[in-house]
Design a protein around this motif. Sequence first.
Motif, PDB file in Angstrom:
ATOM      1  N   THR A   1     -21.831  11.463  25.539  1.00 22.18           N
ATOM      2  CA  THR A   1     -21.550  12.766  26.128  1.00 22.18           C
ATOM      3  C   THR A   1     -21.238  13.766  25.019  1.00 22.18           C
ATOM      4  N   GLU A   2     -21.132  15.020  25.376  1.00 22.18           N
ATOM      5  CA  GLU A   2     -20.832  16.045  24.375  1.00 22.18           C
ATOM      6  C   GLU A   2     -19.442  15.867  23.781  1.00 22.18           C
ATOM      7  N   ASP A   3     -18.583  15.116  24.467  1.00 17.45           N
ATOM      8  CA  ASP A   3     -17.249  14.816  23.946  1.00 17.45           C
ATOM      9  C   ASP A   3     -17.219  13.508  23.164  1.00 17.45           C
ATOM     10  N   GLY A   4     -18.344  12.832  23.083  1.00 17.36           N
ATOM     11  CA  GLY A   4     -18.402  11.560  22.378  1.00 17.36           C
ATOM     12  C   GLY A   4     -18.557  10.399  23.336  1.00 17.36           C
ATOM     13  N   TYR A   5     -17.638   9.464  23.278  1.00 13.63           N
ATOM     14  CA  TYR A   5     -17.723   8.254  24.091  1.00 13.63           C
ATOM     15  C   TYR A   5     -16.328   7.868  24.562  1.00 13.63           C
ATOM     16  N   ARG A   6     -16.218   7.609  25.843  1.00 11.47           N
ATOM     17  CA  ARG A   6     -14.961   7.130  26.391  1.00 11.47           C
ATOM     18  C   ARG A   6     -15.236   5.836  27.134  1.00 11.47           C
ATOM     19  N   GLY A   7     -14.750   4.761  26.604  1.00 10.44           N
ATOM     20  CA  GLY A   7     -15.000   3.470  27.218  1.00 10.44           C
ATOM     21  C   GLY A   7     -14.391   2.370  26.389  1.00 10.44           C
ATOM     22  N   PRO A   8     -14.653   1.120  26.768  1.00  9.55           N
ATOM     23  CA  PRO A   8     -14.052  -0.012  26.054  1.00  9.55           C
ATOM     24  C   PRO A   8     -14.632  -0.186  24.659  1.00  9.55           C
ATOM     25  N   ALA A   9     -13.808  -0.716  23.769  1.00 10.88           N
ATOM     26  CA  ALA A   9     -14.286  -1.093  22.438  1.00 10.88           C
ATOM     27  C   ALA A   9     -15.067  -2.399  22.547  1.00 10.88           C
ATOM     28  N   PRO A  10     -15.989  -2.649  21.635  1.00  7.19           N
ATOM     29  CA  PRO A  10     -16.698  -3.935  21.654  1.00  7.19           C
ATOM     30  C   PRO A  10     -15.719  -5.104  21.534  1.00  7.19           C
ATOM     31  N   SER A  11     -15.897  -6.108  22.348  1.00 11.95           N
ATOM     32  CA  SER A  11     -15.089  -7.319  22.270  1.00 11.95           C
ATOM     33  C   SER A  11     -15.990  -8.507  22.569  1.00 11.95           C
ATOM     34  N   TRP A  12     -15.632  -9.657  22.035  1.00 12.11           N
ATOM     35  CA  TRP A  12     -16.498 -10.827  22.185  1.00 12.11           C
ATOM     36  C   TRP A  12     -15.663 -12.092  22.095  1.00 12.11           C
TER      37      TRP A  12
ATOM     38  N   GLY B   1     -10.111   1.262  15.595  1.00 15.31           N
ATOM     39  CA  GLY B   1      -8.999   2.172  15.806  1.00 15.31           C
ATOM     40  C   GLY B   1      -8.992   3.336  14.837  1.00 15.31           C
ATOM     41  N   VAL B   2     -10.187   3.798  14.429  1.00 18.68           N
ATOM     42  CA  VAL B   2     -10.293   4.938  13.515  1.00 18.68           C
ATOM     43  C   VAL B   2     -11.286   5.942  14.094  1.00 18.68           C
ATOM     44  N   ALA B   3     -11.256   7.158  13.579  1.00 19.42           N
ATOM     45  CA  ALA B   3     -12.223   8.167  13.998  1.00 19.42           C
ATOM     46  C   ALA B   3     -13.629   7.720  13.611  1.00 19.42           C
ATOM     47  N   PRO B   4     -14.637   8.017  14.421  1.00 17.17           N
ATOM     48  CA  PRO B   4     -16.001   7.538  14.103  1.00 17.17           C
ATOM     49  C   PRO B   4     -16.507   8.024  12.759  1.00 17.17           C
ATOM     50  N   GLU B   5     -16.119   9.253  12.368  1.00 17.75           N
ATOM     51  CA  GLU B   5     -16.582   9.757  11.080  1.00 17.75           C
ATOM     52  C   GLU B   5     -15.899   9.065   9.911  1.00 17.75           C
ATOM     53  N   ALA B   6     -14.806   8.328  10.179  1.00 18.99           N
ATOM     54  CA  ALA B   6     -14.085   7.611   9.120  1.00 18.99           C
ATOM     55  C   ALA B   6     -14.592   6.180   8.941  1.00 18.99           C
ATOM     56  N   VAL B   7     -15.488   5.729   9.803  1.00 18.22           N
ATOM     57  CA  VAL B   7     -16.035   4.372   9.677  1.00 18.22           C
ATOM     58  C   VAL B   7     -16.828   4.273   8.371  1.00 18.22           C
ATOM     59  N   ARG B   8     -16.531   3.244   7.596  1.00 21.27           N
ATOM     60  CA  ARG B   8     -17.205   3.051   6.308  1.00 21.27           C
ATOM     61  C   ARG B   8     -18.341   2.041   6.480  1.00 21.27           C
ATOM     62  N   LEU B   9     -19.550   2.481   6.229  1.00 24.65           N
ATOM     63  CA  LEU B   9     -20.725   1.635   6.363  1.00 24.65           C
ATOM     64  C   LEU B   9     -21.259   1.283   4.978  1.00 24.65           C
ATOM     65  N   THR B  10     -21.499  -0.010   4.753  1.00 28.40           N
ATOM     66  CA  THR B  10     -21.987  -0.485   3.467  1.00 28.40           C
ATOM     67  C   THR B  10     -23.148  -1.457   3.694  1.00 28.40           C
ATOM     68  N   ARG B  11     -23.621  -2.052   2.608  1.00 21.87           N
ATOM     69  CA  ARG B  11     -24.656  -3.079   2.674  1.00 21.87           C
ATOM     70  C   ARG B  11     -24.194  -4.306   1.912  1.00 21.87           C
ATOM     71  N   GLU B  12     -24.409  -5.489   2.510  1.00 24.20           N
ATOM     72  CA  GLU B  12     -24.166  -6.729   1.797  1.00 24.20           C
ATOM     73  C   GLU B  12     -25.303  -6.985   0.804  1.00 24.20           C
ATOM     74  N   ARG B  13     -25.100  -7.916  -0.105  1.00 21.88           N
ATOM     75  CA  ARG B  13     -26.159  -8.314  -1.017  1.00 21.88           C
ATOM     76  C   ARG B  13     -27.217  -9.107  -0.251  1.00 21.88           C
TER      77      ARG B  13
END
Length: 244
Positions: free
Chosen positions: A10-21, A84-96
């Motif tokens: 939505t224009e406000d982002g996403y409101r719902g459950p976090a991924p769990s498994w 539990g962080v803002a989406p723009e603060a998520v750090r995305l990297t690559r493994e070897r």
Amino acid sequence: MYQPHVFTLTEDGYRGPAPSWSAGAPSLWLVDTEPAAEAARLLAPKILDASELARAERLAFPADRACYTAAHLALRLLLGARQGVAPEAVRLTRERCPACDGPHGRPATGGGTHFSLSHTRGVALLAFAGAPVGVDVERVPAARVVAEISGQLHPAEAAELAALPPEDRPAAFARVWTRKEAYLKGEGTGLAGGLHREHVGTGPRPVGPPGWAVTDVAAPAGYAAAVAVRAAGRAPGEGDDRRK
């Protein structure tokens, strides 16, 4: 067949459950990217990083830009909810890379969450798990594409396709392609190692390579999807009321 959650942007982002498994059962999310295009356009400058925005701009077709943008927003929003962080603060990297040790292995983030993302025009699929995971979604190809590429599959898979009536081959090819790419993405090698590796099968039930559980995922008409989880011990969703 595993039934994913539906992710609504939505224009406000996403409101719902976090991924769990639970152990061996990833959390799967399907995004219908076309209805999300306008919300994605408004949210992207606030959430995506400079490299993601630049990559979206390089895509030639508006539908592909909208698909990429919505998929990556969903990834950041769901990872942010999980961490539990803002989406723009998520750090995305690559493994070897496990094959060549180059910096192009599985995508990764902090906090012990493994994830995988796949998108094709109109649809995106995301998987989150506590172990290495790979996911893939593709459109069912035309018969000419199947004829051109099926010889590159594992010999047993090529033989399975050849034994089918011509009208059944595109759907069977889409099954084996998504299963194989999900597994190879989970490994972190991708398609660089070739489609002939491992036999995952073209039939109604996938064949899991040793140490992996490969499961088909419910997808919209005209698409096929699959997920692969390392050392799952059971198929994703087994014993879960989300499994069909």
